[in-house]
Design a protein around this motif. Structure first.
Motif, short mmCIF file in Angstrom:
data_model
loop_
_atom_site.label_atom_id
_atom_site.label_comp_id
_atom_site.label_asym_id
_atom_site.label_seq_id
_atom_site.Cartn_x
_atom_site.Cartn_y
_atom_site.Cartn_z
N CYS A 1 9.49 4.84 21.88
CA CYS A 1 9.12 6.25 21.73
C CYS A 1 8.91 6.62 20.26
CB CYS A 1 10.20 7.14 22.34
SG CYS A 1 10.38 6.98 24.12
N VAL A 2 9.80 6.15 19.39
CA VAL A 2 9.70 6.49 17.97
C VAL A 2 8.46 5.86 17.34
CG1 VAL A 2 10.79 6.17 15.71
CG2 VAL A 2 12.16 6.88 17.67
N SER A 3 8.19 4.60 17.66
CA SER A 3 7.02 3.93 17.09
C SER A 3 5.72 4.58 17.57
CB SER A 3 7.04 2.44 17.43
OG SER A 3 7.12 2.24 18.83
N LEU A 4 5.67 4.95 18.86
CA LEU A 4 4.49 5.66 19.36
C LEU A 4 4.35 7.03 18.69
CD1 LEU A 4 4.23 5.04 23.21
CD2 LEU A 4 2.65 4.34 21.43
N GLY A 5 5.48 7.72 18.54
CA GLY A 5 5.44 9.02 17.87
C GLY A 5 4.95 8.92 16.44
N ALA A 6 5.45 7.91 15.70
CA ALA A 6 5.00 7.72 14.31
C ALA A 6 3.53 7.35 14.26
CB ALA A 6 5.85 6.64 13.64
N PHE A 7 3.07 6.55 15.22
CA PHE A 7 1.66 6.16 15.25
C PHE A 7 0.76 7.39 15.43
CE2 PHE A 7 -2.24 4.78 17.30
CZ PHE A 7 -2.59 3.66 16.58
N PHE A 8 1.13 8.28 16.35
CA PHE A 8 0.30 9.47 16.57
C PHE A 8 0.42 10.46 15.43
CE2 PHE A 8 0.70 8.12 21.10
CZ PHE A 8 -0.66 7.92 21.31
N LEU A 9 1.57 10.47 14.73
CA LEU A 9 1.70 11.33 13.56
C LEU A 9 0.74 10.92 12.45
CD1 LEU A 9 5.55 11.94 13.24
CD2 LEU A 9 3.79 13.62 13.78
N THR A 10 0.51 9.60 12.31
CA THR A 10 -0.44 9.13 11.30
C THR A 10 -1.86 9.58 11.62
OG1 THR A 10 -0.72 7.03 12.48
CG2 THR A 10 0.94 7.10 10.75
N CYS A 11 -2.14 9.81 12.89
CA CYS A 11 -3.48 10.28 13.28
C CYS A 11 -3.63 11.79 13.12
CB CYS A 11 -3.76 9.91 14.74
SG CYS A 11 -3.68 8.14 15.09
N PHE B 1 0.85 -1.19 0.00
CA PHE B 1 0.00 0.00 0.00
C PHE B 1 0.88 1.24 0.00
CE2 PHE B 1 -2.37 -3.38 2.16
CZ PHE B 1 -3.52 -3.40 1.39
N ALA B 2 1.66 1.38 -1.07
CA ALA B 2 2.60 2.50 -1.15
C ALA B 2 1.92 3.80 -1.58
CB ALA B 2 3.72 2.17 -2.14
N GLU B 3 0.79 3.73 -2.27
CA GLU B 3 0.11 4.94 -2.71
C GLU B 3 -0.67 5.56 -1.56
OE1 GLU B 3 -2.29 3.94 -6.02
OE2 GLU B 3 -0.61 3.39 -7.31
N LYS B 4 -0.92 6.85 -1.67
CA LYS B 4 -1.61 7.57 -0.60
C LYS B 4 -3.06 7.11 -0.53
CE LYS B 4 1.29 11.68 -0.81
NZ LYS B 4 1.34 13.14 -1.00
N SER B 5 -3.40 6.51 0.57
CA SER B 5 -4.75 6.01 0.77
C SER B 5 -4.96 5.76 2.26
CB SER B 5 -4.99 4.72 -0.02
OG SER B 5 -4.14 3.68 0.45
N HIS B 6 -6.19 5.41 2.61
CA HIS B 6 -6.48 5.07 4.00
C HIS B 6 -5.78 3.78 4.41
CE1 HIS B 6 -8.70 4.89 7.75
NE2 HIS B 6 -9.10 3.66 7.47
N ASN B 7 -5.68 2.85 3.47
CA ASN B 7 -4.99 1.58 3.75
C ASN B 7 -3.50 1.78 4.02
OD1 ASN B 7 -7.30 0.02 3.46
ND2 ASN B 7 -7.02 -0.16 1.25
N GLU B 8 -2.91 2.78 3.35
CA GLU B 8 -1.49 3.07 3.58
C GLU B 8 -1.26 3.51 5.02
OE1 GLU B 8 1.97 6.05 1.80
OE2 GLU B 8 -0.16 6.55 1.64
N ILE B 9 -2.12 4.38 5.53
CA ILE B 9 -2.00 4.84 6.91
C ILE B 9 -2.19 3.69 7.88
CG2 ILE B 9 -2.97 6.37 8.65
CD1 ILE B 9 -1.39 7.79 6.49
N GLU B 10 -3.15 2.81 7.61
CA GLU B 10 -3.38 1.67 8.49
C GLU B 10 -2.20 0.70 8.46
OE1 GLU B 10 -7.09 -0.04 7.38
OE2 GLU B 10 -8.27 1.41 8.56
N ALA B 11 -1.58 0.54 7.30
CA ALA B 11 -0.39 -0.32 7.20
C ALA B 11 0.75 0.23 8.05
CB ALA B 11 0.05 -0.45 5.75
N ILE B 12 0.93 1.56 8.05
CA ILE B 12 1.96 2.19 8.88
C ILE B 12 1.64 1.98 10.35
CG2 ILE B 12 3.06 4.37 9.50
CD1 ILE B 12 2.51 5.33 6.66
N GLN B 13 0.37 2.11 10.71
CA GLN B 13 -0.02 1.94 12.11
C GLN B 13 0.22 0.51 12.59
OE1 GLN B 13 -4.09 3.29 12.03
NE2 GLN B 13 -3.54 5.44 12.30
N VAL B 14 -0.07 -0.47 11.74
CA VAL B 14 0.22 -1.87 12.10
C VAL B 14 1.72 -2.07 12.30
CG1 VAL B 14 0.15 -4.25 11.27
CG2 VAL B 14 -1.85 -2.79 10.99
N SER B 15 2.53 -1.48 11.42
CA SER B 15 3.99 -1.58 11.56
C SER B 15 4.46 -0.93 12.86
CB SER B 15 4.67 -0.92 10.35
OG SER B 15 4.29 -1.53 9.15
#
Length: 268
Positions: A195-205, A132-146
């Motif tokens: 800390c970094v993973s939590l920060g990236a998760f909240f950035l996606t939100c 899910f490399a293209e900009k979409s809702h699924n891309e954000i969810e894939a980042i959150q799972v990671s």
């Protein structure tokens, strides 16, 4: 027969004592290294399986230019390097942790297995973020799972160190204990990825423009940022020690001068 009155069920103290029993540190390290090696191998197999351009497609679509054909797989290659750097740094943190662990316990072994369970999910995170490399809702969810996988893989490593600190005289080297030389750096290493993973998760939100490319670039930059931070701290500590040594020399010189002066000169 009937159960005697003196028989009692297993108490929490017995269970706690069972978890604090020693465990072979060498076997924990060997098992962990095997899991890390398998996960890294799975990543390599994933990137080599479906991300090689077909020779006919290179000739027809890209006019024989292999570099142009490879550029189409750029997001997948970036996801691979980001995931591999994450695995490598988590292995390095694990190695640093058990370098200072003098005795492993069963509770530490259990926490280590839980960490390895999420380490094994990193190839899944790579596949999600590369698909899910293209900009979409699924891309954000894939980042959150990671981010969730990376968070739990690293937070259980932090839990191992915290458990060791509870009985640090038996389980930790003096350098990693409270007040030791490496205590602050161990805390920084083990707290880095949570800390970094939590920060990236909240950035996606919060950020709608957050993408997998930015996420994987963050993964690649993290080790260099931590290395730069460690170098900066070392230089700062060296500078502070140098300034303190100069001030001490001045005090010593003044005391020597006062000792050489006569009593009348000292009074004057």
């Amino acid at each position: 027969g009937q159960r005697g009155e003196e028989e009692e069920p297993h108490s929490l103290e017995t269970f706690t004592f069972y978890l604090s029993e020693p465990l072979s540190k060498e076997r924990v390290e060997a098992f962990s290294d095997g899991v890390y090696a398998i996960v890294a191998t799975l990543l390599i197999l994933d990137i080599c399986e479906d991300n090689v351009p077909d020779p006919r497609e290179v000739e027809e679509k890209f006019h024989g230019s292999l570099l142009e054909a490879l550029s189409e797989y750029g997001p997948n290659y970036l996801a691979y390097f980001g995931s591999f750097v994450t695995i490598g740094l988590l292995w390095f943190v694990h190695h640093s942790l058990f370098l200072y662990v003098t005795k492993a316990t069963r509770l530490m072994g259990l926490l280590n297995i839980l960490s390895l369970a999420f380490i094994g999910g990193l190839p899944l995170a790579y596949q999600l973020t590369s698909e899910f490399a293209e900009k979409s809702h699924n891309e954000i969810e894939a980042i959150q799972v990671s981010c969730v996988i990376t968070f739990f893989a690293s937070i259980f490593q932090f839990a191992i160190w915290t458990t060791a600190l509870l009985n640090e005289e038996e389980t930790l080297h003096a350098f990693a204990r409270y007040g030791g030389k490496e205590h602050a750096f161990m805390f920084a290493k083990l707290a880095l990825y949570p800390c970094v993973s939590l920060g990236a998760f909240f950035l996606t939100c919060l950020l709608s423009e957050f993408s997998t490319a930015i996420f994987h670039l963050m993964q690649i930059v993290i080790p260099f940022a931590f290395l730069a931070l460690r170098i900066f701290v070392r230089i700062s500590l060296t500078a502070i020690k140098f300034v303190m040594s100069l001030s001490r020399r001045k005090v010593v010189l003044l005391e020597e001068e006062e000792a050489c002066l006569s009593p009348n000169e000292t009074l004057s």
